[in-house]
Design a protein around this motif. Structure first.
Motif, PDB file in Angstrom:
ATOM      1  N   LEU A  81      -1.527   1.657  10.114  1.00 40.28           N
ATOM      2  CA  LEU A  81      -0.196   2.079  10.526  1.00 40.28           C
ATOM      3  C   LEU A  81       0.838   0.992  10.256  1.00 40.28           C
ATOM      4  CD1 LEU A  81       1.466   4.298  12.002  1.00 40.28           C
ATOM      5  CD2 LEU A  81       0.995   3.038  14.099  1.00 40.28           C
ATOM      6  N   VAL A  82       0.495  -0.238  10.589  1.00 39.99           N
ATOM      7  CA  VAL A  82       1.416  -1.358  10.349  1.00 39.99           C
ATOM      8  C   VAL A  82       1.639  -1.552   8.852  1.00 39.99           C
ATOM      9  CG1 VAL A  82       1.692  -3.858  10.586  1.00 39.99           C
ATOM     10  CG2 VAL A  82       0.913  -2.499  12.522  1.00 39.99           C
ATOM     11  N   ILE A  85       3.862   1.271   7.521  1.00 40.34           N
ATOM     12  CA  ILE A  85       5.269   1.112   7.884  1.00 40.34           C
ATOM     13  C   ILE A  85       5.922   0.034   7.025  1.00 40.34           C
ATOM     14  CG2 ILE A  85       6.807   0.325   9.723  1.00 40.34           C
ATOM     15  CD1 ILE A  85       4.940   1.777  11.695  1.00 40.34           C
ATOM     16  N   ALA A  88       6.371   1.417   3.487  1.00 43.91           N
ATOM     17  CA  ALA A  88       7.404   2.445   3.388  1.00 43.91           C
ATOM     18  C   ALA A  88       8.807   1.861   3.524  1.00 43.91           C
ATOM     19  CB  ALA A  88       7.184   3.511   4.454  1.00 43.91           C
ATOM     20  N   ARG A  89       8.934   0.775   4.235  1.00 47.69           N
ATOM     21  CA  ARG A  89      10.258   0.188   4.434  1.00 47.69           C
ATOM     22  C   ARG A  89      10.659  -0.756   3.314  1.00 47.69           C
ATOM     23  NH1 ARG A  89      11.278  -2.389   9.926  1.00 47.69           N
ATOM     24  NH2 ARG A  89      13.387  -2.195   9.155  1.00 47.69           N
ATOM     25  N   ARG A  95       7.040   4.430  -0.754  1.00 46.32           N
ATOM     26  CA  ARG A  95       7.365   5.309   0.368  1.00 46.32           C
ATOM     27  C   ARG A  95       6.384   6.458   0.538  1.00 46.32           C
ATOM     28  NH1 ARG A  95      13.850   5.343   0.230  1.00 46.32           N
ATOM     29  NH2 ARG A  95      14.065   3.258   1.084  1.00 46.32           N
ATOM     30  N   GLY A  98       3.025   4.993   1.565  1.00 46.71           N
ATOM     31  CA  GLY A  98       3.191   4.458   2.921  1.00 46.71           C
ATOM     32  C   GLY A  98       3.239   5.568   3.952  1.00 46.71           C
ATOM     33  N   GLY A  99       3.919   6.663   3.621  1.00 45.05           N
ATOM     34  CA  GLY A  99       3.961   7.808   4.527  1.00 45.05           C
ATOM     35  C   GLY A  99       2.608   8.464   4.706  1.00 45.05           C
ATOM     36  N   ILE A 102       0.713   6.245   7.027  1.00 44.08           N
ATOM     37  CA  ILE A 102       1.203   6.425   8.398  1.00 44.08           C
ATOM     38  C   ILE A 102       0.620   7.700   8.998  1.00 44.08           C
ATOM     39  CG2 ILE A 102       3.266   6.909   9.770  1.00 44.08           C
ATOM     40  CD1 ILE A 102       4.786   5.034   7.816  1.00 44.08           C
TER      41      ILE A 102
END
Length: 126
Positions: A81-82, A85, A88-89, A95, A98-99, A102
């Motif tokens: 999760l980390v 994130i 994605a940022r 993105r 990363g999504g 997540i």
């Protein structure tokens, strides 16, 4: 004898060679997806281990190992999760992956929390 031809000239004047600025790739996003998939793959193998633990008739050991496995996969999901994130940022290229990471991690964490909650409620009732 014939006269040599002059060297061919390019149709456009030479432009100086410019390199594009280095942009980071999708490495962190790919790592996040791989780490996010590990708990799901381990969860697919867990029923075989769980069956062998319960057939040994040592139910206390089976419960402790099951809880330790759930916590281990939840910790891996938190790491995913980390990473997801962060991926994605950081950049547009990461993105989507990363999504996905997540989503995988969040599903694993919610499943683990609901599993602990349901077993706690069931043990309190019976």
């Amino acid at each position: 004898m014939s006269t040599p031809l002059p060297p061919a000239q390019p149709p456009y004047p030479q432009q100086p060679y410019r390199t594009a600025p280095a942009t980071p790739g999708r490495g962190p996003a790919v790592a996040a997806v791989i780490v996010g998939a590990v708990p799901i793959l381990l969860g697919g193998l867990w029923p075989a281990v769980s069956i062998s633990l319960y057939t040994s008739s040592n139910y206390t050991l089976a419960g402790v190992v099951n809880a330790a496995f759930a916590l281990f996969t939840c910790l891996i999901a938190v790491v995913a999760l980390v990473l997801g994130i962060l991926a994605a940022r950081r950049h547009v290229a990461g993105r989507l992956l990363g999504g996905i990471a997540i989503g995988l991690a969040a599903a694993q964490i919610v499943g683990t929390v609901l599993s602990f909650a349901s077993s706690s409620i069931a043990s309190a009732l019976y």
